[in-house]
Design an enzyme around this catalytic site. Structure first.
Site, PDB file in Angstrom:
ATOM      1  N   ARG A   1       0.787  -1.294  -0.055  1.00 32.75           N
ATOM      2  CA  ARG A   1       0.179  -0.071   0.092  1.00 32.75           C
ATOM      3  C   ARG A   1       0.939   1.310  -0.141  1.00 32.75           C
ATOM      4  O   ARG A   1       0.514   2.225  -0.572  1.00 32.75           O
ATOM      5  CB  ARG A   1      -0.887   0.172   0.973  1.00 32.75           C
TER       6      ARG A   1
ATOM      7  N   ASN B   1      -8.524   9.093   5.746  1.00 34.44           N
ATOM      8  CA  ASN B   1      -7.366   8.271   4.702  1.00 34.44           C
ATOM      9  C   ASN B   1      -5.952   8.449   5.535  1.00 34.44           C
ATOM     10  O   ASN B   1      -5.867   9.101   6.296  1.00 34.44           O
ATOM     11  CB  ASN B   1      -7.192   9.082   3.584  1.00 34.44           C
TER      12      ASN B   1
ATOM     13  N   ASP C   1      -3.252   8.363   3.771  1.00 36.47           N
ATOM     14  CA  ASP C   1      -2.154   8.507   2.578  1.00 36.47           C
ATOM     15  C   ASP C   1      -1.533   9.878   2.678  1.00 36.47           C
ATOM     16  O   ASP C   1      -0.506  10.111   1.701  1.00 36.47           O
ATOM     17  CB  ASP C   1      -2.762   8.396   1.299  1.00 36.47           C
TER      18      ASP C   1
ATOM     19  N   HIS D   1      -7.193   8.303  11.316  1.00 34.15           N
ATOM     20  CA  HIS D   1      -6.704   7.028  11.402  1.00 34.15           C
ATOM     21  C   HIS D   1      -5.134   6.843  11.302  1.00 34.15           C
ATOM     22  O   HIS D   1      -4.619   5.819  10.926  1.00 34.15           O
ATOM     23  CB  HIS D   1      -7.251   6.093  10.256  1.00 34.15           C
TER      24      HIS D   1
ATOM     25  N   CYS E   1       6.910   2.529  17.418  1.00 35.43           N
ATOM     26  CA  CYS E   1       7.156   1.388  18.301  1.00 35.43           C
ATOM     27  C   CYS E   1       6.188   0.519  18.669  1.00 35.43           C
ATOM     28  O   CYS E   1       5.435   1.307  19.306  1.00 35.43           O
ATOM     29  CB  CYS E   1       8.278   1.712  19.362  1.00 35.43           C
TER      30      CYS E   1
ATOM     31  N   GLY F   1     -16.525  10.926  -0.586  1.00 34.30           N
ATOM     32  CA  GLY F   1     -15.706   9.610  -0.642  1.00 34.30           C
ATOM     33  C   GLY F   1     -15.505   8.649   0.482  1.00 34.30           C
ATOM     34  O   GLY F   1     -14.678   7.975   0.737  1.00 34.30           O
ATOM     35  N   THR F   2     -16.451   8.604   1.396  1.00 36.55           N
ATOM     36  CA  THR F   2     -16.566   7.645   2.527  1.00 36.55           C
ATOM     37  C   THR F   2     -17.930   6.788   2.436  1.00 36.55           C
ATOM     38  O   THR F   2     -19.068   7.221   2.089  1.00 36.55           O
ATOM     39  CB  THR F   2     -16.278   8.431   3.905  1.00 36.55           C
TER      40      THR F   2
ATOM     41  N   ASN G   1     -20.543  11.448  -3.448  1.00 36.73           N
ATOM     42  CA  ASN G   1     -19.957   9.888  -3.551  1.00 36.73           C
ATOM     43  C   ASN G   1     -20.944   9.488  -4.789  1.00 36.73           C
ATOM     44  O   ASN G   1     -22.131   9.639  -4.874  1.00 36.73           O
ATOM     45  CB  ASN G   1     -20.431   9.313  -2.357  1.00 36.73           C
TER      46      ASN G   1
ATOM     47  N   GLN H   1     -21.785   6.508  -5.048  1.00 37.90           N
ATOM     48  CA  GLN H   1     -22.840   5.593  -4.257  1.00 37.90           C
ATOM     49  C   GLN H   1     -23.841   6.159  -3.208  1.00 37.90           C
ATOM     50  O   GLN H   1     -23.035   7.189  -2.310  1.00 37.90           O
ATOM     51  CB  GLN H   1     -22.105   4.223  -3.689  1.00 37.90           C
TER      52      GLN H   1
HETATM   53  C1  BV8 Z   1     -12.705   1.792  18.034  1.00 36.60           C
HETATM   54  C2  BV8 Z   1      -6.395   2.657   9.154  1.00 36.60           C
HETATM   55  C3  BV8 Z   1     -12.957   1.397  20.004  1.00 36.60           C
HETATM   56  C4  BV8 Z   1      -5.963   1.397   8.979  1.00 36.60           C
HETATM   57  C5  BV8 Z   1      -9.028   2.210   9.391  1.00 36.60           C
HETATM   58  C6  BV8 Z   1     -19.363   1.713  16.517  1.00 36.60           C
HETATM   59  C7  BV8 Z   1     -18.408   2.744  17.294  1.00 36.60           C
HETATM   60  C8  BV8 Z   1     -17.232   2.672  17.586  1.00 36.60           C
HETATM   61  C9  BV8 Z   1     -16.595   1.469  17.009  1.00 36.60           C
HETATM   62  C10 BV8 Z   1     -17.269   0.358  16.316  1.00 36.60           C
HETATM   63  C11 BV8 Z   1     -18.729   0.681  16.279  1.00 36.60           C
HETATM   64  N1  BV8 Z   1     -19.255  -0.418  15.133  1.00 36.60           N
HETATM   65  C12 BV8 Z   1     -17.958  -0.909  14.937  1.00 36.60           C
HETATM   66  C13 BV8 Z   1     -17.010  -0.770  15.662  1.00 36.60           C
HETATM   67  C14 BV8 Z   1     -15.591  -1.232  15.600  1.00 36.60           C
HETATM   68  C15 BV8 Z   1     -14.923  -0.680  14.337  1.00 36.60           C
HETATM   69  C16 BV8 Z   1     -15.665  -0.479  13.087  1.00 36.60           C
HETATM   70  O1  BV8 Z   1     -16.100   0.569  12.755  1.00 36.60           O
HETATM   71  N2  BV8 Z   1     -15.868  -1.626  12.272  1.00 36.60           N
HETATM   72  C17 BV8 Z   1     -16.814  -1.289  11.042  1.00 36.60           C
HETATM   73  C18 BV8 Z   1     -16.288  -2.234   9.718  1.00 36.60           C
HETATM   74  C19 BV8 Z   1     -18.190  -1.905  11.475  1.00 36.60           C
HETATM   75  N3  BV8 Z   1     -14.435   0.478  14.483  1.00 36.60           N
HETATM   76  C20 BV8 Z   1     -13.087   0.559  15.072  1.00 36.60           C
HETATM   77  O2  BV8 Z   1     -12.244  -0.435  15.253  1.00 36.60           O
HETATM   78  C21 BV8 Z   1     -12.328   1.784  15.471  1.00 36.60           C
HETATM   79  N4  BV8 Z   1     -11.895   1.901  16.671  1.00 36.60           N
HETATM   80  O3  BV8 Z   1     -13.771   1.997  17.755  1.00 36.60           O
HETATM   81  O4  BV8 Z   1     -12.094   1.440  19.114  1.00 36.60           O
HETATM   82  C22 BV8 Z   1     -12.005   1.418  21.362  1.00 36.60           C
HETATM   83  C23 BV8 Z   1     -12.271   2.463  22.135  1.00 36.60           C
HETATM   84  C24 BV8 Z   1     -11.397   2.697  23.168  1.00 36.60           C
HETATM   85  C25 BV8 Z   1     -10.369   1.507  23.494  1.00 36.60           C
HETATM   86  C26 BV8 Z   1     -10.336   0.456  22.670  1.00 36.60           C
HETATM   87  C27 BV8 Z   1     -11.073   0.483  21.585  1.00 36.60           C
HETATM   88  C28 BV8 Z   1     -10.992   1.963  14.515  1.00 36.60           C
HETATM   89  C29 BV8 Z   1     -11.560   2.175  13.252  1.00 36.60           C
HETATM   90  C30 BV8 Z   1     -10.233   2.729  12.196  1.00 36.60           C
HETATM   91  C31 BV8 Z   1      -9.924   1.306  11.388  1.00 36.60           C
HETATM   92  N5  BV8 Z   1      -9.011   1.887  10.528  1.00 36.60           N
HETATM   93  N6  BV8 Z   1      -7.683   2.744   8.642  1.00 36.60           N
HETATM   94  C32 BV8 Z   1      -5.620   1.081   7.537  1.00 36.60           C
HETATM   95  O5  BV8 Z   1      -5.849   2.097   6.589  1.00 36.60           O
HETATM   96  O6  BV8 Z   1      -5.159   0.292   7.109  1.00 36.60           O
HETATM   97  S1  BV8 Z   1     -10.425   2.055   8.759  1.00 36.60           S
HETATM   98  C33 BV8 Z   1     -10.431   2.321   6.798  1.00 36.60           C
HETATM   99  O7  BV8 Z   1     -11.520   2.561   6.445  1.00 36.60           O
HETATM  100  C34 BV8 Z   1      -9.592   3.348   6.265  1.00 36.60           C
HETATM  101  O8  BV8 Z   1      -9.149   4.406   6.992  1.00 36.60           O
HETATM  102  C35 BV8 Z   1     -10.835   4.027   5.528  1.00 36.60           C
HETATM  103  O9  BV8 Z   1     -10.645   5.304   5.074  1.00 36.60           O
HETATM  104  C36 BV8 Z   1     -11.823   3.606   6.437  1.00 36.60           C
HETATM  105  C37 BV8 Z   1     -13.339   4.025   5.987  1.00 36.60           C
HETATM  106  O10 BV8 Z   1     -13.558   3.601   4.850  1.00 36.60           O
HETATM  107  P1  BV8 Z   1     -13.759   4.561   3.631  1.00 36.60           P
HETATM  108  O11 BV8 Z   1     -12.720   5.617   3.756  1.00 36.60           O
HETATM  109  O12 BV8 Z   1     -15.114   5.108   3.659  1.00 36.60           O
HETATM  110  O13 BV8 Z   1     -13.371   3.819   2.390  1.00 36.60           O
HETATM  111  P2  BV8 Z   1     -14.335   2.744   1.750  1.00 36.60           P
HETATM  112  O14 BV8 Z   1     -13.443   1.944   0.888  1.00 36.60           O
HETATM  113  O15 BV8 Z   1     -14.944   2.037   2.676  1.00 36.60           O
HETATM  114  O16 BV8 Z   1     -15.335   3.338   0.834  1.00 36.60           O
HETATM  115  C38 BV8 Z   1     -14.872   4.453  -0.096  1.00 36.60           C
HETATM  116  C39 BV8 Z   1     -16.170   5.151  -0.606  1.00 36.60           C
HETATM  117  O17 BV8 Z   1     -15.577   6.079  -1.689  1.00 36.60           O
HETATM  118  C40 BV8 Z   1     -17.381   4.421  -1.257  1.00 36.60           C
HETATM  119  O18 BV8 Z   1     -18.390   4.910  -0.637  1.00 36.60           O
HETATM  120  C41 BV8 Z   1     -17.353   4.640  -2.781  1.00 36.60           C
HETATM  121  O19 BV8 Z   1     -18.577   4.694  -3.243  1.00 36.60           O
HETATM  122  C42 BV8 Z   1     -16.747   6.113  -2.714  1.00 36.60           C
HETATM  123  N7  BV8 Z   1     -15.887   6.448  -3.923  1.00 36.60           N
HETATM  124  C43 BV8 Z   1     -15.203   5.494  -4.852  1.00 36.60           C
HETATM  125  N8  BV8 Z   1     -14.539   6.519  -5.746  1.00 36.60           N
HETATM  126  C44 BV8 Z   1     -15.015   7.631  -5.734  1.00 36.60           C
HETATM  127  C45 BV8 Z   1     -15.915   7.669  -4.307  1.00 36.60           C
HETATM  128  N9  BV8 Z   1     -16.288   8.760  -3.724  1.00 36.60           N
HETATM  129  C46 BV8 Z   1     -15.863  10.059  -4.383  1.00 36.60           C
HETATM  130  N10 BV8 Z   1     -15.235  10.205  -5.475  1.00 36.60           N
HETATM  131  C47 BV8 Z   1     -14.687   9.103  -6.198  1.00 36.60           C
HETATM  132  N11 BV8 Z   1     -13.907   9.160  -7.383  1.00 36.60           N
END
Ligand code: BV8
Length: 258
Positions: free
Chosen positions: A73, A105, A107, A122, A130, A192-193, A218, A220
């Site tokens: 990545r 993001n 990036d 994020h 570390c 874009g989210t 977006n 979608q």
């Molecule tokens: C946490 C870094 C608690 C890593 C990422 C409710 C409340 C709190 C937490 C949760 C909850 N429900 C569930 C959870 C747990 C979890 C979660 O949300 N799970 C989801 C899958 C259900 N959340 C967590 O674990 C978070 N932590 O809550 O901790 C806690 C508190 C105290 C103590 C201990 C623990 C942490 C979440 C962060 C995860 N890390 N990234 C890495 O990148 O490797 S998230 C990752 O997804 C990326 O950062 C990304 O940005 C993010 C979200 O995705 P999107 O950015 O939206 O991207 P995606 O591909 O999904 O969508 C793209 C969109 O763009 C689409 O809609 C598409 O149509 C559109 N698009 C495409 N092309 C275009 C466009 N739009 C415009 N123009 C275009 N050209």
């Protein structure tokens, strides 16, 4: 790329806004060639679900695999440049009294484009930290061969990418600042989210509850769409440049606002 019709009322609201917040996700970087988080499963990585790799458990279980994924990545990010959508937000920052970018993001493209108030919820994929002391270190990969894992120069523990994994809390300072900005803004753009990852995905509701003007850019629909005053169903690169050019006509014609 044809730009969609942008309502005059949205242009007026943006021109009058005192504090604009833009929440961005992987979609705004798609036109820079970086696959979105859920589309990132191409080729070699098709068999893995990012939510299985972007976790502390995956790193403990197989740090080699996790580093391979992040190095892949990183290679995409290193080749990528900010696109017209990122640049349009730099122009928006020059014209709006205040613009805060809250990005999911990792990036770094908003800062690379020249945006100054950027909150990285994020983390940043080009940094490492570390895995024991949490201290950030710069580009640990220089010099190490691909199959060597980077280690902390002070304590020798494994380094990890400086990003927030699933199950980990977001950086307190960035999350508090994002919550305050979205809770105080008079206009919020969600660009874009997918609105699936929390707690970032719940931040827009703070703006909705306060009666701020909200718009989703977006191609979608997402779970956020139902709350939005405006839905612009087109890519960010097709919407943001004309939106900025129509809102501030003195900017129109600028090279960055085709
Ligand atoms: C946490 C870094 C608690 C890593 C990422 C409710 C409340 C709190 C937490 C949760 C909850 N429900 C569930 C959870 C747990 C979890 C979660 O949300 N799970 C989801 C899958 C259900 N959340 C967590 O674990 C978070 N932590 O809550 O901790 C806690 C508190 C105290 C103590 C201990 C623990 C942490 C979440 C962060 C995860 N890390 N990234 C890495 O990148 O490797 S998230 C990752 O997804 C990326 O950062 C990304 O940005 C993010 C979200 O995705 P999107 O950015 O939206 O991207 P995606 O591909 O999904 O969508 C793209 C969109 O763009 C689409 O809609 C598409 O149509 C559109 N698009 C495409 N092309 C275009 C466009 N739009 C415009 N123009 C275009 N050209």
């Amino acid at each position: 790329m044809t730009s969609p019709t942008i309502p005059d009322s949205l242009i007026r609201s943006l021109r009058e806004a005192q504090h604009v917040v833009v929440l961005t996700g992987a979609g705004i970087s798609a036109e820079s060639g970086i696959p979105t988080f859920r589309d990132a499963q191409t080729g070699l990585w098709a068999q893995y679900d990012p939510e299985d790799l972007a976790t502390p458990q995956a790193f403990r279980r197989n740090p080699q695999l996790v580093w391979e994924w992040y190095r892949w990545r990183r290679s995409l990010v290193e080749k990528a440049s900010p696109n017209a959508a990122h640049r349009a937000l730099v122009h928006m920052e020059q014209k709006a009294p205040r613009l805060t970018i809250v990005t999911q993001n990792v990036d770094g493209l908003h800062k690379q484009a020249g945006s100054s108030e950027v909150l990285e919820l994020h983390g940043n994929i080009m940094r490492a930290r570390c895995s024991v002391e949490n201290a950030s270190v710069d580009s640990p990969d220089r010099g190490g061969s691909d199959d060597e894992l980077p280690h902390c120069p002070t304590c020798g523990a494994l380094l990890r990418p400086d990003v927030v994994w699933f199950g980990e809390p977001l950086p307190t300072e960035a999350l508090n600042a994002a919550t305050a900005a979205i809770g105080a803004c008079d206009l919020l753009l969600c660009v874009g989210t997918s609105g699936l990852v929390h707690p970032a995905a719940s931040l827009p509701l703070l703006a909705v509850e306060r009666g701020a003007i909200t718009a989703e850019i977006n191609p979608q629909k997402t779970p956020l769409s139902q709350w939005m005053d405006y839905e612009l169903r087109a890519p960010a690169g097709a919407v943001l440049p004309p939106l900025v050019a129509h809102t501030w006509p003195d900017l129109a014609g600028d090279e960055a606002l085709p």
